[in-house]
Design an enzyme around this catalytic site. Sequence first.
Site, PDB file in Angstrom:
ATOM      1  N   ARG A   1       0.817  -1.203   0.000  1.00  0.00           N
ATOM      2  CA  ARG A   1       0.000   0.000   0.000  1.00  0.00           C
ATOM      3  C   ARG A   1       0.858   1.263   0.000  1.00  0.00           C
ATOM      4  O   ARG A   1       0.515   2.270  -0.631  1.00  0.00           O
ATOM      5  CB  ARG A   1      -0.958  -0.002   1.185  1.00  0.00           C
ATOM      6  CG  ARG A   1      -1.921   1.196   1.174  1.00  0.00           C
ATOM      7  CD  ARG A   1      -2.974   1.106   2.261  1.00  0.00           C
ATOM      8  NE  ARG A   1      -3.998   0.133   1.905  1.00  0.00           N
ATOM      9  CZ  ARG A   1      -4.188  -1.005   2.545  1.00  0.00           C
ATOM     10  NH1 ARG A   1      -3.429  -1.331   3.578  1.00  0.00           N
ATOM     11  NH2 ARG A   1      -5.131  -1.838   2.176  1.00  0.00           N
ATOM     12  N   ALA A   2       1.986   1.232   0.695  1.00  0.00           N
ATOM     13  CA  ALA A   2       2.844   2.410   0.746  1.00  0.00           C
ATOM     14  C   ALA A   2       3.360   2.772  -0.644  1.00  0.00           C
ATOM     15  O   ALA A   2       3.444   3.965  -1.002  1.00  0.00           O
ATOM     16  CB  ALA A   2       4.010   2.162   1.698  1.00  0.00           C
TER      17      ALA A   2
END
Length: 707
Positions: A279-280
Amino acid sequence: MTTADHPYPFTALVGQDDLRLALLLNAVSARVGGVLVRGEKGTAKSTAVRALTALLPEADVVAGCRFSCDPAAPDPRCPDGPHAPAQAESRRPARMVELPVGASEDRLVGALDIERALAEGVKAFEPGLLAAAHRGILYVDEVNLLGDHLVDLLLDAAAMGVSSVEREGVSVRHAARFLLVGTMNPEEGELRPQLLDRFGLTVEVAASRETDERVEVVRRRMAYEDDPAAFAARFAGDEAALRGRIAEARALLPRVVLGDTALRQIAATCAAFEVDGMRADLVMARTATALAAWAGRESVLAEDVRQAALLALPHRGRRNPFDAPGLDEDKLDEVLDENAGPEEEPEGPGDGDGPDGPGGGGGVPPQGGGPEDRTDRGEDGGPSDAPGDAPTGPADAPDADAPAPSDASTPSDAEGKGRAGAAEQPAASASAPFRTKKLTVPGLGEGAAGRRSRARTAHGRTTGSYRPRGGALGSLHLAATVRAAAPYQKARGRTGAGLVVRRDDLRLASREGREGNLVLFVVDASGSMAARQRMGAVKGAVLSLLLDAYQRRDKVGLVTFRGREAGLALPPTSSVDTAAARLESLPTGGRTPLAAGLLKARDVLRIERLRDPARRALLVVVTDGRATGGPDPLPLARRAAGLLAADGTASVVVDCETGPVRLGLAADLAGRLGGSAVTLDELRADALAGLVKDVRGGQGSTTGRAA
């Protein structure tokens, strides 16, 4: 005219460049994923979030749809649908929905319309806040205080973009895509890592220390409160210009190119900082693209990647609850340089950003600087050193139980300050934390929702029903209500489809879940603990219990005793990491005033019962059971333990005694407290020893349980 009619203008905000930039990037691209604003109280966090709403474009919605369906692509699962292609449309301003910390589960996701179900005999769905926030902003003030049951629902909706309701015979699914914005004060406790990761960006805010800037903040705020309409009109031109710039950036966004070099820098940065999952990487890519569009460029540069990392990674770098959020900027620059392509050339002034970087230019007041504006951001974010936290340094090593001098100081010595002339040793480092056995308060409580002890709660599994005893109604038990009313329908003259229900028929659901407790630690910091090199293991055990308290949503407090007296090192708080910081800097030395520690704990618990009667307490005494401070120390300590037992305080004694010869004083203390005793080894969750131990307590047969 009220201030609600004229929100505080976004362009009137002073300072807080990072906060303004993060909010504007989400206005440019909703896919960035929202913002978590961390900072001390009184730093305009809520004001800035509410001011953003006026800058967002209006939304086209299907007329009459309670779920804000987009006419161009209506939700096929919409409970108000299906919507015909030619159905009427309407336009409304962007909507910001606030989720109160004390909201119920039904208020968030929606529920069966009880009134229509009983009166008309139909199943009708009443939408909740997630439906209202669709295609808008969902704002949670004090998000770190949000109950676990609401956090779980938010996680599901934020991950899937869909809200699902399965209850009371109702099965509903509807779209719930929203910009999640939360504000919090870290002093009141941290967020669960799962929810942290759902926020795309995070920013730290603090009040300015510049006199001129503080003067301007006060001047503007007072002018706004005196005449909101005139103040809003004063900044109307700037607001319109900023709104136009957001529209231009939105239009440019699809044309922005994220090149291979920038993408490699993003992936390398996330790998170097060991963030979990992917997700980052996605958030950084979307943020860097939005930064380029905001600067009026069609390509992503290294400076966009750097800025995106500083906004998207600090809260994802926490490996455990006691890590301070932040990012090593030197390491970040090193990673970016190592992965810079040969075609990457630094841009000079005028190459797209203007003199003010991504946040300036275009006649609009700067809304956030480029990377050069963030060099003094203070990303470490760690707790500041409070008075008395630092040890006074090593002292000559006297006998562990040497008598303390007569010129005793204040109780703050137990908080980390050395007493003049007291035998004090440097603070020991804590050993590695471990997973502990679950310590619970026996019985059935009625405190705030948490994950420790059994309790009657508004959320949890339904265990039965009961008749309300006046006052406001809680969660209705529909089946029990219908059963109570059914035998009297003929006598009441029922003729239609609905039931004839009277107040006497109503039944409320009785639910059982888990509550959070107040875990008060009483830690022996005397010389007897340090002399046998036990303090590192003791701190590791307490740190492990603090980690457990964090996961179970408890409040914690810390009392320490050494020398001649005890002190409250940390008043009861939800900030578990603050307790860990106080524990780490705790020095040791001097005699063992066990009675003073127990009496101080009793006083703290008495005050907390007045403040929050529903929250039950668990007393955790960490000691070897010795008592050497004051006259007649051991009998005095036993009397103090008897007083706590008479109060009905659930207690657990962590026995720190080691060596081949043991006096068994800690076990004796546990018996007098009406609780149980566990050794440091038995405290581990994977230990074979230390089975369930129940000891009868005082009032109401309260017992302490180590399970």
